[in-house]
Enzyme design. Structure first.
Site, short mmCIF file in Angstrom:
data_model
loop_
_atom_site.label_atom_id
_atom_site.label_comp_id
_atom_site.label_asym_id
_atom_site.label_seq_id
_atom_site.Cartn_x
_atom_site.Cartn_y
_atom_site.Cartn_z
N GLY A 171 38.71 -12.51 3.88
CA GLY A 171 37.64 -13.24 3.42
C GLY A 171 36.92 -14.35 4.58
N THR A 174 36.02 -21.04 2.61
CA THR A 174 36.04 -21.67 1.08
C THR A 174 36.81 -23.02 1.03
OG1 THR A 174 36.15 -21.01 -1.23
CG2 THR A 174 38.04 -20.71 0.18
N PHE A 175 36.43 -23.66 -0.11
CA PHE A 175 37.05 -24.90 -0.30
C PHE A 175 38.06 -25.10 -1.39
CE2 PHE A 175 36.73 -28.93 -2.75
CZ PHE A 175 37.11 -29.87 -1.89
N ALA A 236 36.79 -17.99 -6.87
CA ALA A 236 36.80 -17.36 -5.85
C ALA A 236 38.28 -16.52 -5.67
CB ALA A 236 36.57 -18.19 -4.46
N GLY A 248 45.61 -15.95 -3.43
CA GLY A 248 45.43 -15.86 -4.58
C GLY A 248 43.76 -16.14 -5.18
N LEU A 249 43.63 -17.09 -6.04
CA LEU A 249 42.40 -17.37 -6.57
C LEU A 249 42.06 -18.96 -6.69
CD1 LEU A 249 42.52 -18.09 -10.05
CD2 LEU A 249 43.26 -15.79 -9.97
N CYS A 266 32.25 -18.50 1.42
CA CYS A 266 32.74 -16.87 1.84
C CYS A 266 31.29 -16.18 2.22
CB CYS A 266 32.70 -16.22 0.25
SG CYS A 266 33.92 -17.03 -0.86
#
Length: 315
Positions: A171, A174-175, A236, A248-249, A266
């Site tokens: 990817g 992201t934050f 995400a 992971g997520l 993303c």
């Protein structure tokens, strides 16, 4: 060049349609183009393979035309989870709640656990699957996908008060921050299922089930990874590893969504972000979401979760 059969020509025609439909959806275009090139030379005698490609192609075309229809979301889930889970009932996963920490020490901790699990498997021992739950101090992270994050971009993001790290996950940027449940499953994947697609789907289904328990019924998947409500990403996910998984997520609970204003999350500039609190119109903390997530995870992965007694100490 050999002549194509009628059904093979139909496959080629279908993938050309998919390519045209994907032109306005950059995240999907490359994968469709790859499929088109890979399958354009399928032998005309391989009828079963061609019929499979036709079904697969029509599903992709429908998803691109209307990715937010519930029926299509259900199709995505059923396709991704078509392969049954293996050996799940006997798996024990140790859960470690780390609190609120900076990104780098937790990333290093993931790698330490992953190395230990790989060694255990090699030595014929119990893997020691581990699930890390953490809230991070504000941080922007990037993945392996090609995109130039210049020194100027890094400096600008650091000026917001957040850390910045390049990582080896999939990817783009992201934050992570307070109010976000970040989950790192460090698993020997073949103990559960040999397919990475199954694993990604299992994570998404876990989140959707969690949200349903909290009262959010409109959550779904799309051709893009993660879990969405409408056109806003609520969770995400980005992973690394095909033998032992890391990363992971990240599930937005009551995180300050203004942090996302500084980036294109993303790489999807036509999408937004949301949180459990925003969708339910009340403050929903990480502590409230955690037990629902753990319940859903144990059901989807068909495993026993054991809360670790030892606390993680940041060195």
């Amino acid at each position: 060049m050999p002549r194509h059969s009628r059904v093979q020509q139909e496959v080629l025609h279908l993938y050309k349609q998919c390519l045209r439909a994907a032109e306005k959806k950059p995240g999907f275009y490359n994968s469709v183009q790859h499929e088109f090139r890979k399958n354009s030379a399928v032998p005309k005698t391989d009828i079963l393979r061609i019929e499979h490609l036709l079904r697969q192609g029509w599903r992709k075309l429908k998803m691109m035309q209307d990715p937010f229809v519930n029926e299509i979301s259900n199709t995505i889930i059923s396709v991704r989870s078509a392969k049954p889970a293996l050996k799940m009932a006997s798996n024990i996963i140790h859960v470690e709640k780390l609190g609120c920490l900076r990104y780098l020490p937790v990333w290093n901790y993931q790698k330490t656990i992953a190395e230990r699990i790989a060694k255990n498997v090699k030595d014929g021992k119990t893997p020691g699957h581990t699930l890390l739950l953490v809230e991070h101090k504000p941080v922007y992270t990037t993945g392996l996908r090609e995109y130039e994050y210049t020194a100027e971009v890094e400096a600008r993001l650091k000026s917001t008060g957040a850390d910045f790290h390049h990582t080896n996950r999939g990817g783009l940027i992201t934050f992570h921050g307070p109010g976000q449940l970040t989950v790192y499953p460090i698993l020997h994947l073949k103990s559960f299922n040999s397919g990475i697609k199954w694993y990604v789907c299992a994570l998404e289904r876990t989140v959707i089930r969690t949200l349903q328990l909290l009262g959010i019924t409109g959550a779904h998947t799309t051709p893009h990874t993660g879990v969405w409500v409408g056109e806003n990403k609520l969770c995400a996910n980005s992973i690394q590893g095909v033998t032992v998984t890391t990363h992971g997520l990240a599930l937005n609970c009551n995180v300050d969504l203004k942090w996302y204003d500084h980036i294109v999350p993303c790489g999807l500039d036509d999408k937004g972000t949301t949180s459990v609190s925003k969708e339910l119109n009340r403050d929903v903390t990480v502590d409230e979401v955690e037990p629902y997530f753990l319940k859903s995870f144990s059901e989807v992965f068909q495993c026993k979760l054991v809360l670790a007694a030892d606390e993680f100490v940041m060195e």
